[in-house]
Design a protein around this motif. Sequence first.
Motif, PDB file in Angstrom:
ATOM      1  N   LEU A  41      58.953  75.427  16.282  1.00 31.30           N
ATOM      2  CA  LEU A  41      59.363  74.216  15.549  1.00 31.30           C
ATOM      3  C   LEU A  41      58.789  74.215  14.141  1.00 31.30           C
ATOM      4  N   THR A  99      65.278  67.624  16.079  1.00 29.52           N
ATOM      5  CA  THR A  99      64.356  68.257  17.029  1.00 29.52           C
ATOM      6  C   THR A  99      65.139  69.054  18.064  1.00 29.52           C
ATOM      7  N   GLY A 102      66.153  72.300  16.559  1.00 34.82           N
ATOM      8  CA  GLY A 102      64.997  73.194  16.517  1.00 34.82           C
ATOM      9  C   GLY A 102      64.700  73.803  17.869  1.00 34.82           C
TER      10      GLY A 102
END
Lengths: 380, 166
Positions: A41, A99, A102
Amino acid sequence: MLTNHANTLDELLQTGIQSLDITTDEHALAVSRYQGVARSLAEYWGESPQDGEVYPQGSMRLGTVTRNIHRNDEIDIDLVALRDMPKTATTQAGLKADTGTGLTHFVNSRPEGLPTLGEGKRCWTLDYSGFHLDVLPSLPDVDASSDTGIIITDTQVRNWKYSDPVGYANWFHTQMEKELDDIVLSKRMDIASVPRWAVKTTLQRAVQSLKRHRDIYFTGHLEDRPASVIITTLATHAYVGGGALYEVLTDISRKMPEYVQYDGGRAVVANPVQPQENFADRWLEYPERAEQFFQWIDAASTDFAALGSERGLDVVLSKMRGAFGERVSKAAAHQQGTSAFDARRTGALRMTRGTGALTTVGAGRNVRDHDFHLQHRQHG
Amino acid sequence: MGELSIAQQALGLRTEFPASQIQVSAQALAWTGILTPTHLSRDYTVTLTYRPGCWPTVLIVDPALRCDVDGGIPHLYRDGTICLYDTNQWNPTLLFVDTIIPWTSEWLHHYELWVATGTWYGDGDVPLDLAPIDTPEKPASPVDRRPSTQARRRPTSHGNRRDWTQ
């Protein structure tokens, strides 16, 4: 094998609940995996590791990991993925989606364990064989008085939600600090070699017991079960310190309902370190869940008390199986039986005068070793 | 050390179990006592019967023992007495309170664990297998017991009054 009722029951419970722990190998694997998520990430966000991070929250941070009976006793780990950016630079939906992107990159890179990715209301879930990592997207809460405060995503809420899982864990650990120090001292643990997370206090065992009982009680309608953080918070408020596990379990389960607060007819279980966070917020949307909580904790209280109400190890183990499942009762029985066998073999077993009770710690006559069956051909 | 007399055995029993009952004669000893293997266990009324020249035998009088689904109980002779030792493990130079009685308490301890699990831990060598047991749809039933693979039922191939000197 100890010498009195309370200790034998405590021994059964401790051993049984211990079977719900994450093992040392699993713990190492979990850490390795979430560190892999963190690196991936950080790279995706183009940030240095200091600017974005992934860290455990919930039961892994509290030391109350309890195997999930509804997923073959597998392990669920809760993680926070903290993106270091101001909330004005994004939206809840945007942060969650980003997110997710990712994490999709992470999964596509075919990391160790080859996880798959799923989406929940607040989190993304990385599913491994035997493991599930729930990743909660979040931003720093720069307005909070605590420097560990975060704001988190929730698809059903318009405003950002406040949270502080690190602060919460620190609060929880403070409540049991004294017992933790006592355990380390009394067992003469080398605290450099024994990880702190592996040492369990009575409060942690009680929380695990409650969570396990809850999981069984709500079989078939898991969506109604009270959140672990509600159980943990109320149990910690009700815990006065001291006492063996059975005594603590019966005591706190009886008192936990008293610590639910009310604000204009709304049930509140506030985060002790972030009062704006109400762990019982879902009860507003689903009012029947509040009542189900109270029904459940009443049943738990009754079931725990019943563990010590009758004689016969088979009866106690049967009640443990009903309350906590077969894994727990089997582990407890195994410890009882094998330690009794080992004590006899090593000459450590003694018989108490008057009752014939068997012990390894009290006074009594030494018991000679023997077998329960014939091995030699009968003479004559 | 020579063979212990009935009187010596009785004294040992009275010392350890002052509330128990003993009947003695020149030829026999009959003891009735209550054994509680652990503080979570039941109180079991037990009798020990002995005649010099024969093996001592033990009967669990109360409460009644529970059988498994096949009608069996581990380490139990057909006549209902319990199997506590191999032939070379007891002889009349040994006190009952050092052997037969504690072995009976142990038997009862392992019996209660066997009722719960189907496994007789008293023979040793029981690995711990915690492979996923509980299923999400049906939480384990309190009356669910699996038959034992460890327990051995010993039908009598010999009478329990066989003369030990032969």
